[in-house]
Design an enzyme around this catalytic site. Structure first.
Site, mmCIF file in Angstrom:
data_model
loop_
_atom_site.group_PDB
_atom_site.id
_atom_site.type_symbol
_atom_site.label_atom_id
_atom_site.label_comp_id
_atom_site.label_asym_id
_atom_site.label_seq_id
_atom_site.Cartn_x
_atom_site.Cartn_y
_atom_site.Cartn_z
ATOM 1 N N HIS A 1 0.854 -1.190 0.000
ATOM 2 C CA HIS A 1 0.000 0.000 0.000
ATOM 3 C C HIS A 1 0.892 1.244 0.000
ATOM 4 O O HIS A 1 1.941 1.270 0.644
ATOM 5 C CB HIS A 1 -0.919 0.000 1.218
ATOM 6 C CG HIS A 1 -1.993 1.038 1.112
ATOM 7 N ND1 HIS A 1 -1.776 2.362 1.407
ATOM 8 C CD2 HIS A 1 -3.269 0.950 0.687
ATOM 9 C CE1 HIS A 1 -2.885 3.051 1.182
ATOM 10 N NE2 HIS A 1 -3.814 2.212 0.744
ATOM 11 N N GLU B 1 0.728 3.933 1.496
ATOM 12 C CA GLU B 1 1.053 4.488 2.819
ATOM 13 C C GLU B 1 2.204 3.718 3.466
ATOM 14 O O GLU B 1 3.011 4.283 4.198
ATOM 15 C CB GLU B 1 -0.206 4.471 3.709
ATOM 16 C CG GLU B 1 -1.165 5.592 3.296
ATOM 17 C CD GLU B 1 -2.637 5.296 3.521
ATOM 18 O OE1 GLU B 1 -2.969 4.384 4.303
ATOM 19 O OE2 GLU B 1 -3.470 5.971 2.879
ATOM 20 N N GLU C 1 -3.777 2.109 -7.333
ATOM 21 C CA GLU C 1 -4.214 3.247 -6.529
ATOM 22 C C GLU C 1 -3.307 4.443 -6.783
ATOM 23 O O GLU C 1 -2.200 4.521 -6.217
ATOM 24 C CB GLU C 1 -4.155 2.897 -5.040
ATOM 25 C CG GLU C 1 -5.029 1.724 -4.660
ATOM 26 C CD GLU C 1 -5.301 1.714 -3.167
ATOM 27 O OE1 GLU C 1 -6.466 1.884 -2.809
ATOM 28 O OE2 GLU C 1 -4.365 1.571 -2.374
ATOM 29 N N GLY D 1 -7.574 9.143 -0.442
ATOM 30 C CA GLY D 1 -8.008 9.971 0.686
ATOM 31 C C GLY D 1 -8.127 11.445 0.349
ATOM 32 O O GLY D 1 -8.245 12.284 1.239
ATOM 33 N N SER E 1 -10.421 7.199 -3.228
ATOM 34 C CA SER E 1 -11.634 8.008 -3.093
ATOM 35 C C SER E 1 -12.856 7.409 -3.791
ATOM 36 O O SER E 1 -13.686 8.147 -4.317
ATOM 37 C CB SER E 1 -11.375 9.436 -3.583
ATOM 38 O OG SER E 1 -10.346 10.023 -2.814
ATOM 39 N N GLY F 1 -11.785 5.208 2.952
ATOM 40 C CA GLY F 1 -12.715 5.970 3.793
ATOM 41 C C GLY F 1 -14.159 5.504 3.701
ATOM 42 O O GLY F 1 -14.843 5.366 4.718
HETATM 43 P P1 PGA Z 1 -9.606 6.022 0.030
HETATM 44 O O1 PGA Z 1 -8.403 4.977 0.299
HETATM 45 O O2 PGA Z 1 -10.730 5.233 -0.588
HETATM 46 O O3 PGA Z 1 -9.957 6.574 1.397
HETATM 47 O O4 PGA Z 1 -9.087 7.057 -0.890
HETATM 48 C C1 PGA Z 1 -8.105 3.957 -0.608
HETATM 49 C C2 PGA Z 1 -6.915 3.164 -0.140
HETATM 50 O O5 PGA Z 1 -5.950 3.762 0.346
HETATM 51 O O6 PGA Z 1 -6.914 1.936 -0.225
#
Ligand code: PGA
Length: 644
Positions: free
Chosen positions: A103, A105, A182, A188, A228, A250
């Site tokens: 991911h 992050e 992504e 986000g 998102s 989210g």
């Molecule tokens: P998000 O996150 O739908 O809040 O943008 C997606 C993700 O990071 O998997």
């Protein structure tokens, strides 16, 4: 379809509550005893990725729902002195089917390199039984410099380095790998890639997979879009050829949002089936005819005998009537009312012309046109309102809600979970569906005792009376059941899904009525619409009635020729009674009466004649009768306002 909870929610209690709501929404998809399963073969695979401490609970609460559980991360060691780490065998032993790796992050905040990601994938595949969601995606800077293709290509190749075809495909012929594309700039941020942007990136992913494993395998690997995703964007994204699913952050943190996304994905997927495109629905508009300002108008019924419409305002404890000519009037009953039914004259023993499903008991009363003698109601006490019998579930956590009379003159009544919208037991499915016999006053449960729901609605019958429609509103799905006519305790059976509310519509299905051709007209509370689901093409809406207010609550056919649809609404923006003339050929059936076997009724065939005088009576003044003292009750029940 996958939900990535990230570092949410804060406590195990909140996680359990979300899981229970999800379980209750999704259990409806998986009734192995019904024909519905066939329709749900298109239902996407659903996975949730809770944080580690909630995994065990997720596995146990979601058992039997078909929702799979995955871990958001895993360590790079198998066992030993690695304080704080988690291994693949640990998560597998908790019952996880998936592990997410790479991911953005983790790549950016925790400095995970492609090499680390590669190690984790290898360990997960070696563990056996664990599948991988591999996340890839470019940053905004890379996107703007047109580096999307090279970044994504490289990320996939490095992550899958030295992983063979045989490891990607499992022995059962299934695939062990999902790629989640992504774009970092969409995560986000509320900035969702356009469907075309997503499709182009997914083609890059697919081509890279083809380079590595050949077309056959590349074609079997699902590619999710993430960033998102919302209920409003899912259908358009899923309409793209290479968008096979979504990784949702989210919006997966509410059961309603995530369910709508899954529903949106499945309806978009079913749109890919080769079939003739349906014609667009025909549009109608309803106008307000009684500005009754109901807090929660409900349960409209037309009496052919009285040539009058009756309806209620539930929390205001009112029953209204209008003969389309004189001023409408209302009476107060001192009890919250779930619904009303006409009473058949043959068996009512003078007990009045309406049965009222009150919050604490079924009541009978006489409600006539203004000016008639209201005191000709000859119940034992000579009162204008009396208790007919107790209502089902004598508990404060539920109350009577939607209901209609079957063709044999029995009332089918569904309950409402009083705490549905608040408190710790918010998600409890604690309501049953019942049938009240007018002669014996016995109450039969129509669902198996383990089948409970939250908010009964849409209760109505096919013209032959053999099919019952029902909806637990929060699930936004409308079902048909075979209706047991005999009173031998047979339950509803053969559940079929006939309509899933599209994810781009807010609100939920509320009250409904069936027309003489079997079309199901449903009020969509929150969306300002009444829709007809075509009787022979489940899932297809062929008429849409627009209202200028958000929350129609129920509808019924009425008027001299039963060819007008009357629609109740609720506040705060609505509350009035609305009416719309049906297109030629569409009309309703006479409303069956409680206590008389009315068969399917005969539709009057006289030509449509709508007196001039009536058209002038658009806004009526309201006459209010004096309040009636409530009848004796047992206990007290909480009041409610925020109710469908
Ligand atoms: P998000 O996150 O739908 O809040 O943008 C997606 C993700 O990071 O998997």
């Amino acid at each position: 379809m996958a939900g990535n909870w990230k570092l949410n929610p804060s406590t195990v209690q909140e996680a359990s509550s979300l899981l229970k709501l999800l379980a209750s929404n999704f259990i409806h998809h998986r009734d192995n005893n019904s024909a519905e399963v066939v329709q749900h073969q298109l239902q996407p695979e659903v996975i949730v990725f809770p944080p580690f401490p909630f995994i065990e609970r997720a596995v146990s609460i979601l058992e039997g729902t078909g929702i799979k559980v995955g871990a958001q991360n895993v360590g790079t060691a198998v066992k030993g002195a690695f304080t704080g780490e988690v291994s693949t065998s640990m998560i597998r032993s908790l019952g996880c089917d998936y592990v997410m790796v790479g991911h953005s992050e983790r790549r950016t905040i925790f400095d995970e390199t492609d090499e680390i990601i590669n190690t984790k994938i290898k360990l997960a595949l070696e563990e056996g039984g664990l599948k991988i969601v591999l996340c890839v995606g470019e940053s905004l800077e890379e996107y703007e410099n047109e580096l999307l293709s090279s970044v994504v290509n490289l990320q996939i190749k490095k992550a899958l380095k030295d992983i063979s075809k045989d490891q990607i495909m499992n022995s059962g012929g299934g695939c062990n790998l999902i790629i989640a594309y992504e774009p970092i700039w969409a995560i986000g941020t509320g900035k969702v890639a356009t469907p075309v942007q997503a499709q182009m990136a997914h083609v890059v992913v697919r081509k890279t997979l083809e380079e590595l494993y050949g077309w056959d395998i590349a074609n079997q690997i699902q590619i999710q879009y993430g960033g998102s995703v919302t209920p409003d964007s899912i259908a358009d994204l899923m309409s793209m050829a290479d968008v096979d699913g979504a990784l949702v952050g989210g919006a997966s943190l509410t059961a309603d949002g995530f369910t709508r996304i899954v529903d949106g994905a499945s309806s978009a997927a079913s749109g890919l089936l080769p079939r003739l495109p349906p014609l667009p629905p025909k549009e109608l508009t309803a106008l307000e005819v009684v500005s009754c300002k109901n807090v929660l108008g409900e349960s409209p019924i037309w009496s052919v005998k009285d040539q009058a419409l009756y309806w209620i305002s539930a929390p205001e404890e009112e029953v209204w009537t209008w003969n389309l000519i004189d001023a409408p009037y209302r009476r107060l009953f001192g009890t919250t009312i779930g619904c009303i039914a006409l009473r058949g004259s043959s068996s009512n023993n003078g007990g009045g012309n309406l049965l009222i499903a009150g919050e604490r008991a079924f009541l009978e009363t006489r409600m006539t046109q203004r000016g008639e003698n209201m005191n000709d109601f000859s119940s034992a006490s000579g009162e204008q309102v009396s208790v007919f019998c107790d209502r089902p579930e004598q508990t404060e956590t539920t109350r009577p809600n939607d209901g209609r009379v079957d063709r044999e003159g029995r009332l089918v009544i569904g309950m409402y979970n009083n705490y549905h919208r608040s408190g710790s037991s918010e998600g409890e499915n604690n309501c049953g569906l019942y049938r009240l016999d007018p002669i014996t006053k016995s109450i039969q449960s129509l669902f198996p005792s383990n089948y409970k729901y939250r908010v009964s609605n849409c209760i109505s019958f096919s013209p032959d009376g053999r099919t019952l429609y029902f909806c637990d509103t929060p699930t936004r799905k409308v079902y048909a059941f075979d209706y047991p006519e005999s009173a031998d305790g047979t339950l509803l059976s053969n559940r079929r899904l006939i309509w899933t509310m599209p994810s781009n519509l807010p609100g939920g299905p509320d009250g409904a009525q069936v027309d003489a051709d079997g079309g199901l007209w449903m009020a969509i509370s929150g969306a300002g619409l009444v829709v007809r689901v075509h009787p022979s093409l489940p899932g297809i809406v062929d008429y849409v009635v627009h209202l200028p207010v958000k929350s129609p609550t129920s509808c019924t056919f009425g008027g001299i020729d039963l060819d007008e649809l009357f629609i109740t609404t609720r506040g705060p923006d609505g509350g009035g009674l609305y009416r719309v003339k049906m297109p030629f050929g569409i009309r309703g059936l006479p409303e069956p009466e409680f206590g008389s076997s009315s068969g399917s009724g005969t539709v009057p065939m006289s030509p449509v004649s709508y007196p001039q005088q009536q058209q002038q009576q658009q806004q009526q003044s309201v006459v209010q009768e004096k309040p009636i003292a409530p009848p004796p009750v047992y206990g007290s029940a909480p009041s409610y306002l925020d109710t469908l």
